[in-house]
Write a protein that holds these residues in place. Structure first.
Motif, mmCIF file in Angstrom:
data_model
loop_
_atom_site.group_PDB
_atom_site.id
_atom_site.type_symbol
_atom_site.label_atom_id
_atom_site.label_comp_id
_atom_site.label_asym_id
_atom_site.label_seq_id
_atom_site.Cartn_x
_atom_site.Cartn_y
_atom_site.Cartn_z
ATOM 1 N N UNK A 1 0.847 -1.199 0.000
ATOM 2 C CA UNK A 1 0.000 0.000 0.000
ATOM 3 C C UNK A 1 0.875 1.238 0.000
ATOM 4 N N UNK A 2 1.909 1.229 0.800
ATOM 5 C CA UNK A 2 2.936 2.265 0.769
ATOM 6 C C UNK A 2 4.198 1.673 1.392
ATOM 7 N N UNK A 3 5.363 2.241 1.034
ATOM 8 C CA UNK A 3 6.601 1.692 1.569
ATOM 9 C C UNK A 3 7.817 2.235 0.853
ATOM 10 N N UNK A 4 8.956 1.595 1.134
ATOM 11 C CA UNK A 4 10.241 2.015 0.579
ATOM 12 C C UNK A 4 11.065 0.783 0.240
ATOM 13 N N UNK A 5 11.743 0.826 -0.910
ATOM 14 C CA UNK A 5 12.698 -0.226 -1.258
ATOM 15 C C UNK A 5 14.053 0.433 -1.476
ATOM 16 N N UNK A 6 15.089 -0.182 -0.922
ATOM 17 C CA UNK A 6 16.450 0.329 -1.033
ATOM 18 C C UNK A 6 17.330 -0.759 -1.633
ATOM 19 N N UNK A 7 18.039 -0.413 -2.711
ATOM 20 C CA UNK A 7 18.956 -1.349 -3.379
ATOM 21 C C UNK A 7 20.375 -0.918 -3.074
ATOM 22 N N UNK A 8 21.151 -1.830 -2.486
ATOM 23 C CA UNK A 8 22.554 -1.580 -2.194
ATOM 24 C C UNK A 8 23.413 -2.661 -2.840
ATOM 25 N N UNK A 9 24.697 -2.539 -2.694
ATOM 26 C CA UNK A 9 25.612 -3.455 -3.374
ATOM 27 C C UNK A 9 25.388 -4.907 -2.951
ATOM 28 N N UNK A 10 25.092 -5.131 -1.696
ATOM 29 C CA UNK A 10 24.952 -6.511 -1.220
ATOM 30 C C UNK A 10 23.609 -6.760 -0.533
ATOM 31 N N UNK A 11 22.632 -5.878 -0.751
ATOM 32 C CA UNK A 11 21.377 -6.006 -0.018
ATOM 33 C C UNK A 11 20.249 -5.275 -0.750
#
Length: 626
Positions: A427-437
């Motif tokens: 419904x709502x949120x955040x996604x974070x892309x990092x080098x190993x995660x």
């Protein structure tokens, strides 16, 4: 001395002889009566008849007493008639008055399947048969209702009406069911779409049961196909949890639960049974993996089919990690393959630290607005990410502020697109892309979202990838007391769909992106209209073969129905129907017209004319065109 003259002697002798004969006859009759009475009493005793008395009366035998019923009276007469001539037996036996007839046992059995509804049983004459027929007709919709009920004139048992109403309610929760109704008890044997639905419906039925009524529920559910077959266990800061869990047998669930408890998890384990396990040793392999993670002390364990990924917490001692990994490799049965990773201590990986963190972040607001920021490797990936986000969340809902960084690690584009895909499930949120995660956090009203997201990430990121999930499930709000009319509900849904459609990717039936929030809003409306008979119609444009379009439209309508069910909407009054391209609302010769024709519509189901006639002026629950 006076002498009797011969003239007087003869009469005296005759009188004496007569007296002697009379006495002898009297004594003979008495003896005969005694023998007869004794014989009859013996016959009655031998027949087990203790309530009858035999009294002789000359050559007759009087039978007296009170028989418990006519059959007992007949047996007594027969027993006496077997000893003496039946014509000499006087029947003076009384018979106890019969007990009043026991009240009939009222019961109804409702059967529902793909052919319609059948009802059989005995109901009180006071039962409103017309109302019962209308209620069952609404449940059956366009299918036949076969009425094989009989009625009896007797007082209505206590609790009968409540049991009958509850039984009909229970029948409406299933497409295939048998409901047996008696005063004070309703037994339900049914098939639910899934184990999760089975448990939810059982809880709701027990909560809805009237006071004094015992619901007996035997609800089964087919095992779902789970692909990929996924388990994800997280041990962080001494707290253990499952982001996703699946098992193929009850024994596997037991093995997994015992290992999780050894690792420190508390509370109940939600690990549904499903089909699609890659190997029979799933439970054993998962238990070994959890034990290895507990030995390391922290990190994540992920199974995606036969691929096993173990990521230790940053700062884990190398020797401890190597020992646990070696033990796990030797313990895993074939065909499971392990990829183990011990991350480097947290820090900036390459590049200029002052230039900001090397990550990609997408934020989804409750209003459906998406902001993209962070790094992408080149302009092509930048354009692809923006286009993908607009396709998922709506053309005008995406704002991008990304920057180019050609030194990003390999696989960055795949991780960005996977992050946007799983963000569209919330419904709502955040996604974070990092080098190993890849880290996802947010809110959902669908209690199946976390397991689905875990499977998607495991499938999209592939072997050896690490991700974190922190999804909060928000319980849907209670239905308001002041319920709107069905017409008002459908009008409100129409307003929602006018603002934003439920869209699908080409050839797809999966609800995602902006459609997730549209379904959330529609679910909130429908929870306030639990009795409105509503049809969910799927429509397509005219491109392609008509048969394929009709099937696709049916599957999309059913996908919306399933999504509403996952959001705790009562769906017994909802139907899904695919119309294909048969009801266009715009010109299929233009792209804009075809886009308008690809739609989902909600409308009230038209009440049958005979049902309307029987309402006696009461407000109809359904209106509109079918």
């Amino acid at each position: 001395m006076t002498r009797l003259t011969p003239r007087l002697l003869a009469p005296a002798v005759i009188a004496l002889a007569a007296a002697i004969c009379l006495l002898a006859a009297y004594l003979a009759v008495g003896q005969l009566e005694s023998r007869m009475a004794k014989a009859v009493r013996a016959a009655l005793s031998d027949a087990g008849i203790a309530w009858a008395e035999a009294t002789p009366d000359g050559m007759l035998m009087r039978l007296t007493g009170t028989a418990p019923d006519e059959a007992a009276r007949f047996r007594a007469l027969s027993a006496a008639g077997a000893v003496i001539d039946a014509s000499h037996v006087l029947d003076e036996i009384n018979v106890e008055p019969p007990n009043p007839l026991a009240a009939p046992r009222f019961s109804v059995e409702l059967l529902r399947n793909a052919s319609g509804i059948s009802v059989i049983g005995l109901v009180p004459a006071a039962t409103d048969r017309d109302r019962l027929a209308r209620d069952l007709g609404r449940l059956a919709r366009n299918l036949p209702v076969t009425d094989m009920l009989e009625s009896a004139t007797a007082p209505v048992p206590e609790g009968w009406e409540a049991a009958l109403a509850f039984g009909i309610t229970a029948l409406g929760r299933f497409d295939s069911a048998k409901v047996s109704i008696t005063p004070g008890e309703v037994s339900v044997s049914a098939i639910a779409p899934s184990p999760r639905d089975r448990d939810r419906i059982a809880r709701e039925l027990r909560a809805a049961a009237p006071a004094g009524l015992t619901p007996v529920l035997e609800i089964s559910a087919p095992r779902p196909m789970i692909a990929p077959f996924t388990l994800r266990f997280v041990l962080e800061g001494g707290t253990a949890r499952f982001d996703a869990c699946a098992a193929d047998t009850a024994e596997a669930v037991t093995l997994i639960a015992e290992a999780a408890r050894r690792a420190g998890m508390t509370g109940a384990l939600d690990c549904p049974l499903g089909l699609g396990v890659p190997a029979p040793g799933w439970g054993e392999a998962a238990a070994h993996g959890i034990d290895a993670l507990a030995e390391i002390g922290g990190g994540t364990l992920a199974f995606s089919d036969a691929d096993v990924t173990l990521v230790a917490a940053a700062g884990t001692e190398r020797a401890r990690f190597d020992k646990a990994v070696a033990t796990l490799r030797s313990a895993l049965p074939a065909p499971f393959e392990l990829t183990a990773n011990l991350p480097d201590p947290a820090g900036t990986e390459g590049g200029n630290a002052s230039a900001g963190p090397r990550d990609f972040v997408a934020t989804l607001s409750p209003e459906g607005k998406v902001q993209l920021r962070g790094r992408v490797p080149d302009a092509l990936v930048q354009s692809a990410a923006e286009s993908y986000a607009r396709a998922r969340f709506g053309l005008n809902n995406v704002r991008s502020a990304t920057r180019l960084d050609p030194d990003l690690p390999e696989g960055w584009p795949v991780r960005v697109l996977a992050g946007l895909e799983v963000l569209s499930q919330l419904r709502n949120g955040t996604v974070t892309v990092q080098a190993d995660l890849v880290r996802l956090s947010g809110v959902t009203m669908d209690d199946t979202a976390q397991a689905r997201v875990a499977r998607l990430l495991a499938d999209r990121l592939g072997e050896g990838q690490n991700f974190e999930i922190d999804i909060t499930y928000v319980e849907p709000q209670e239905t308001p007391d002041g319920r709107p009319t069905p017409e008002a509900c459908v009008a409100r849904i129409g307003e929602i769909l006018a603002q934003e459609k439920i869209t699908f990717a080409p050839g797809s039936t999966r609800i995602e992106g902006a459609a997730v929030r549209v379904v959330d809003r529609i679910a909130e409306v429908l929870r306030s209209c639990p009795n409105a008979e509503i049809e969910i119609g799927g429509h397509t444009d005219s491109q392609g073969r008509a048969a394929l379009n009709e099937r696709l439209s049916q599957e999309r309508a059913e996908a919306v129905l399933t999504a509403l069910m996952a959001r705790r909407v009562l769906t017994s009054n909802l139907t899904a129907r695919g119309y294909g391209p048969s009801q266009p609302i715009a010109d299929n010769g233009t792209e804009a017209g075809r886009e308008a024709n690809r739609r989902i519509e909600f409308r009230l189901v038209e009440a049958a004319p005979e049902a309307e006639a029987n309402e006696n002026g009461q407000e109809d629950e359904a209106d509109g065109q079918d």
